[in-house]
Design an enzyme around this catalytic site. Structure first.
Site, PDB file in Angstrom:
ATOM      1  N   HIS A  68       5.260   5.537   2.334  1.00 56.45           N
ATOM      2  CA  HIS A  68       5.508   6.637   3.283  1.00 56.45           C
ATOM      3  C   HIS A  68       6.429   6.177   4.408  1.00 56.45           C
ATOM      4  O   HIS A  68       7.365   6.882   4.788  1.00 56.45           O
ATOM      5  CB  HIS A  68       4.188   7.120   3.904  1.00 56.45           C
ATOM      6  CG  HIS A  68       3.309   7.883   2.944  1.00 56.45           C
ATOM      7  ND1 HIS A  68       3.791   8.811   2.068  1.00 56.45           N
ATOM      8  CD2 HIS A  68       1.968   7.857   2.754  1.00 56.45           C
ATOM      9  CE1 HIS A  68       2.796   9.330   1.369  1.00 56.45           C
ATOM     10  NE2 HIS A  68       1.671   8.772   1.769  1.00 56.45           N
ATOM     11  N   CYS A 121      -6.644  -3.364   4.588  1.00 55.98           N
ATOM     12  CA  CYS A 121      -6.410  -1.919   4.454  1.00 55.98           C
ATOM     13  C   CYS A 121      -7.282  -1.334   3.359  1.00 55.98           C
ATOM     14  O   CYS A 121      -8.214  -0.591   3.633  1.00 55.98           O
ATOM     15  CB  CYS A 121      -4.944  -1.558   4.216  1.00 55.98           C
ATOM     16  SG  CYS A 121      -4.751   0.241   4.028  1.00 55.98           S
ATOM     17  N   CYS A 145       0.846  -1.199   0.000  1.00 53.42           N
ATOM     18  CA  CYS A 145       0.000   0.000   0.000  1.00 53.42           C
ATOM     19  C   CYS A 145       0.879   1.246   0.000  1.00 53.42           C
ATOM     20  O   CYS A 145       2.050   1.194   0.384  1.00 53.42           O
ATOM     21  CB  CYS A 145      -0.834  -0.054   1.280  1.00 53.42           C
ATOM     22  SG  CYS A 145      -1.735   1.435   1.702  1.00 53.42           S
ATOM     23  N   SER A 200       0.900   3.620   1.988  1.00 53.62           N
ATOM     24  CA  SER A 200       1.385   3.947   3.339  1.00 53.62           C
ATOM     25  C   SER A 200       2.712   3.240   3.627  1.00 53.62           C
ATOM     26  O   SER A 200       3.530   3.742   4.413  1.00 53.62           O
ATOM     27  CB  SER A 200       0.356   3.540   4.394  1.00 53.62           C
ATOM     28  OG  SER A 200      -0.858   4.207   4.158  1.00 53.62           O
ATOM     29  N   HIS A 247       0.983  -4.055   6.302  1.00 60.85           N
ATOM     30  CA  HIS A 247      -0.164  -3.910   7.202  1.00 60.85           C
ATOM     31  C   HIS A 247      -1.468  -4.369   6.568  1.00 60.85           C
ATOM     32  O   HIS A 247      -2.526  -4.203   7.154  1.00 60.85           O
ATOM     33  CB  HIS A 247      -0.287  -2.443   7.643  1.00 60.85           C
ATOM     34  CG  HIS A 247      -0.510  -1.520   6.489  1.00 60.85           C
ATOM     35  ND1 HIS A 247       0.513  -0.998   5.750  1.00 60.85           N
ATOM     36  CD2 HIS A 247      -1.645  -1.059   5.929  1.00 60.85           C
ATOM     37  CE1 HIS A 247       0.026  -0.248   4.781  1.00 60.85           C
ATOM     38  NE2 HIS A 247      -1.292  -0.266   4.863  1.00 60.85           N
TER      39      HIS A 247
HETATM   40  N1  APR Z   1      -4.385  13.628  -9.543  1.00 56.18           N
HETATM   41  C1  APR Z   1      -5.061  12.457  -9.658  1.00 56.18           C
HETATM   42  N2  APR Z   1      -4.562  11.266  -9.274  1.00 56.18           N
HETATM   43  C2  APR Z   1      -3.325  11.239  -8.780  1.00 56.18           C
HETATM   44  C3  APR Z   1      -2.550  12.414  -8.629  1.00 56.18           C
HETATM   45  C4  APR Z   1      -3.135  13.643  -9.035  1.00 56.18           C
HETATM   46  N3  APR Z   1      -2.476  14.798  -8.930  1.00 56.18           N
HETATM   47  N4  APR Z   1      -1.363  12.071  -8.094  1.00 56.18           N
HETATM   48  C5  APR Z   1      -1.384  10.731  -7.926  1.00 56.18           C
HETATM   49  N5  APR Z   1      -2.561  10.228  -8.345  1.00 56.18           N
HETATM   50  C6  APR Z   1      -3.017   8.839  -8.327  1.00 56.18           C
HETATM   51  C7  APR Z   1      -1.966   7.815  -8.705  1.00 56.18           C
HETATM   52  O1  APR Z   1      -1.889   7.678 -10.111  1.00 56.18           O
HETATM   53  C8  APR Z   1      -2.501   6.554  -8.040  1.00 56.18           C
HETATM   54  O2  APR Z   1      -3.347   5.824  -8.896  1.00 56.18           O
HETATM   55  O3  APR Z   1      -3.378   8.489  -6.991  1.00 56.18           O
HETATM   56  C9  APR Z   1      -3.319   7.082  -6.863  1.00 56.18           C
HETATM   57  C10 APR Z   1      -2.724   6.714  -5.524  1.00 56.18           C
HETATM   58  O4  APR Z   1      -2.804   5.336  -5.418  1.00 56.18           O
HETATM   59  P1  APR Z   1      -1.664   4.385  -4.829  1.00 56.18           P
HETATM   60  O5  APR Z   1      -0.333   4.972  -5.065  1.00 56.18           O
HETATM   61  O6  APR Z   1      -1.975   3.010  -5.294  1.00 56.18           O
HETATM   62  O7  APR Z   1      -1.917   4.516  -3.252  1.00 56.18           O
HETATM   63  P2  APR Z   1      -2.979   3.738  -2.341  1.00 56.18           P
HETATM   64  O8  APR Z   1      -2.320   2.551  -1.757  1.00 56.18           O
HETATM   65  O9  APR Z   1      -4.263   3.609  -3.047  1.00 56.18           O
HETATM   66  O10 APR Z   1      -3.133   4.797  -1.158  1.00 56.18           O
HETATM   67  C11 APR Z   1      -3.713   6.073  -1.406  1.00 56.18           C
HETATM   68  O11 APR Z   1      -4.377   6.415   0.849  1.00 56.18           O
HETATM   69  O12 APR Z   1      -3.957   5.046   2.655  1.00 56.18           O
HETATM   70  C12 APR Z   1      -3.562   6.183   1.979  1.00 56.18           C
HETATM   71  O13 APR Z   1      -1.154   6.332   2.383  1.00 56.18           O
HETATM   72  C13 APR Z   1      -2.143   6.052   1.437  1.00 56.18           C
HETATM   73  O14 APR Z   1      -2.039   8.353   0.892  1.00 56.18           O
HETATM   74  C14 APR Z   1      -2.186   7.059   0.337  1.00 56.18           C
HETATM   75  C15 APR Z   1      -3.597   6.935  -0.202  1.00 56.18           C
HETATM   76 ZN    ZN Z   2      -2.629   0.755   3.711  1.00 58.60          ZN
END
Ligand code: APR
Ligand code: ZN
Length: 367
Positions: free
Chosen positions: A45, A170, A40, A42, A62
């Site tokens: 991060h 999650c 994920c 996170s 997690h």
């Molecule tokens: N505009 C639109 N979409 C965006 C942008 C933006 N400016 N920047 C990034 N994205 C998209 C990415 O292309 C990706 O598909 O946001 C998505 C983020 O997804 P993941 O990287 O797969 O992250 P994910 O595990 O889904 O978690 C998302 O939730 O739990 C929290 O820490 C985690 O902050 C994170 C968020």
């Molecule tokens: Zn998570």
């Protein structure tokens, strides 16, 4: 026992897949053989040190599922051989937050989670030289085995393949909870989902199951927008080519009833606010690195708009996880279509890299 695990020794470095020592479960704890774990954002991060100082050395992971191997004294809700999913908030059921029904805000779980320990304040993980390892989000499931608190091991139906069940802990819990417990999205409501990664795609599915229409999915990656369509998005906006604010306003007739931010950046949080119609509410699901601030046009408060956060679905993981698992067993919720990559524990660094690049939805490590 000696197990293989993915260890964060120092932020900014790749995780090291190596042998570590895992002590047996104490009273009120459960030893689980991990079957699968999702990677994920996170975890990125944490691996980058963006969630604050001192969170290393740590075994990350997690979002996972496995089979109970042993239980400590007093554990009766699961037995060896049972499939379980992990909850990274093993609510104590006794603190003021738990007594008020805000199980995701359990204070002892929050404190121990931040410290990298189980609920008794200690760790079961260490290196051969005795160095204590933190349990990533009290789950530490990028590992062959893990010990979790009893409330962190939630029984799941046997019918659900564990590589799919892993996502419940999650992405599914967080995404569905934001829609059901916070947004309380209803039939015919208009929804905008900003960020369609592993978590955002669960928000899309939850909105679709709630009967929302339109469901406008926004992402920078067309491949994820394609998956969002399969999960019920009625409109998609490619933020790498289109002006998202204009497009969403256009497609919703002036603004949406609910916006969900699932990226974790100030600019997308602000976007979630700006795509709302008057008197609507934005829900921020995405996690931003410590220290990041977000600014909003204050004049907009005159239009009765609201913005609020949601951590871990703002519900009760122990009760919600089995229900969400039933949705998957019944076929109403497709978990497999979110899994774009499957690999072993050694593939964990590639999976983190893909998340940094924004490539692929979920990678599941099969152990
Ligand atoms: N505009 C639109 N979409 C965006 C942008 C933006 N400016 N920047 C990034 N994205 C998209 C990415 O292309 C990706 O598909 O946001 C998505 C983020 O997804 P993941 O990287 O797969 O992250 P994910 O595990 O889904 O978690 C998302 O939730 O739990 C929290 O820490 C985690 O902050 C994170 C968020
Ligand atoms: Zn998570």
């Amino acid at each position: 026992m000696r197990i293989r695990a993915a260890v964060l020794h120092r932020p900014g470095q790749p995780l090291s897949v190596e042998e570590v020592e895992l002590d047996g479960p104490k009273a009120g704890e459960v030893l689980v053989r991990v079957a699968a774990a999702g990677v994920c954002h996170s975890d990125v991060h944490l691996a980058d040190g963006a969630l604050g100082e001192g969170r290393w050395p740590m075994v990350l992971g997690h979002e996972g599922a496995g089979i109970v191997e042993a239980v400590g004294d007093g554990v009766t809700h699961v037995a060896p051989g049972d499939p379980v999913g992990f909850s990274f908030v093993p609510s104590c059921r006794a603190c003021p937050a738990c007594l008020a029904g805000r199980f995701n805000m359990c204070a002892p779980a929050g404190e121990n989670g931040a410290r990298g320990t189980l609920m008794d304040g200690t760790s079961r993980l260490h290196l051969a030289d005795g160095t204590v390892l933190q349990h990533g989000l009290m789950t530490a499931c990028f590992a062959e085995h893990t010990v979790v608190d009893a409330h962190g091991a939630v029984p799941l139906p046997r019918e659900l393949p564990l590589w799919q069940a892993a996502l419940l802990g999650c992405g599914v819990m967080t995404g569905f909870g934001a829609v059901r417990n916070v947004g309380r999205v209803g039939p015919g409501d208009s929804v905008c989902v900003i960020g369609c990664g592993g978590v955002g795609l669960q928000v899309v599915a939850a909105a679709a199951l709630a009967g929302a229409d339109p469901i406008i999915a926004v992402d920078r990656d067309p491949a994820k927008l394609e998956i969002a369509r399969r999960r019920g998005a009625t409109h998609t906006v490619d933020a790498s080519r289109e002006e998202p604010l204009e497009r969403v306003r256009e497609q919703s007739g002036g603004g949406v009833d609910h916006a969900f931010e699932v990226v974790g950046r100030p600019e997308t949080m602000r976007m979630a606010w700006e795509v709302l119609r008057p008197a609507a509410t934005a829900v921020v699901v995405g996690l931003a690195p410590a220290g990041v601030e977000v600014s909003l046009p204050a004049i907009d408060f005159l239009s009765d708009k609201g913005i609020r956060g949601s951590y871990y679905g703002s519900g009760d993981p122990a009760a919600d996880l089995p229900q969400l698992a039933q949705l998957a067993v019944s076929g109403a919720l497709d978990l497999a279509e979110v899994v774009t990559h499957v690999t072993g524990l050694d593939g964990v660094n590639d999976a983190l890299e893909r998340l940094r690049r924004g490539e692929g939805a979920r990678t599941v490590l099969v152990l």
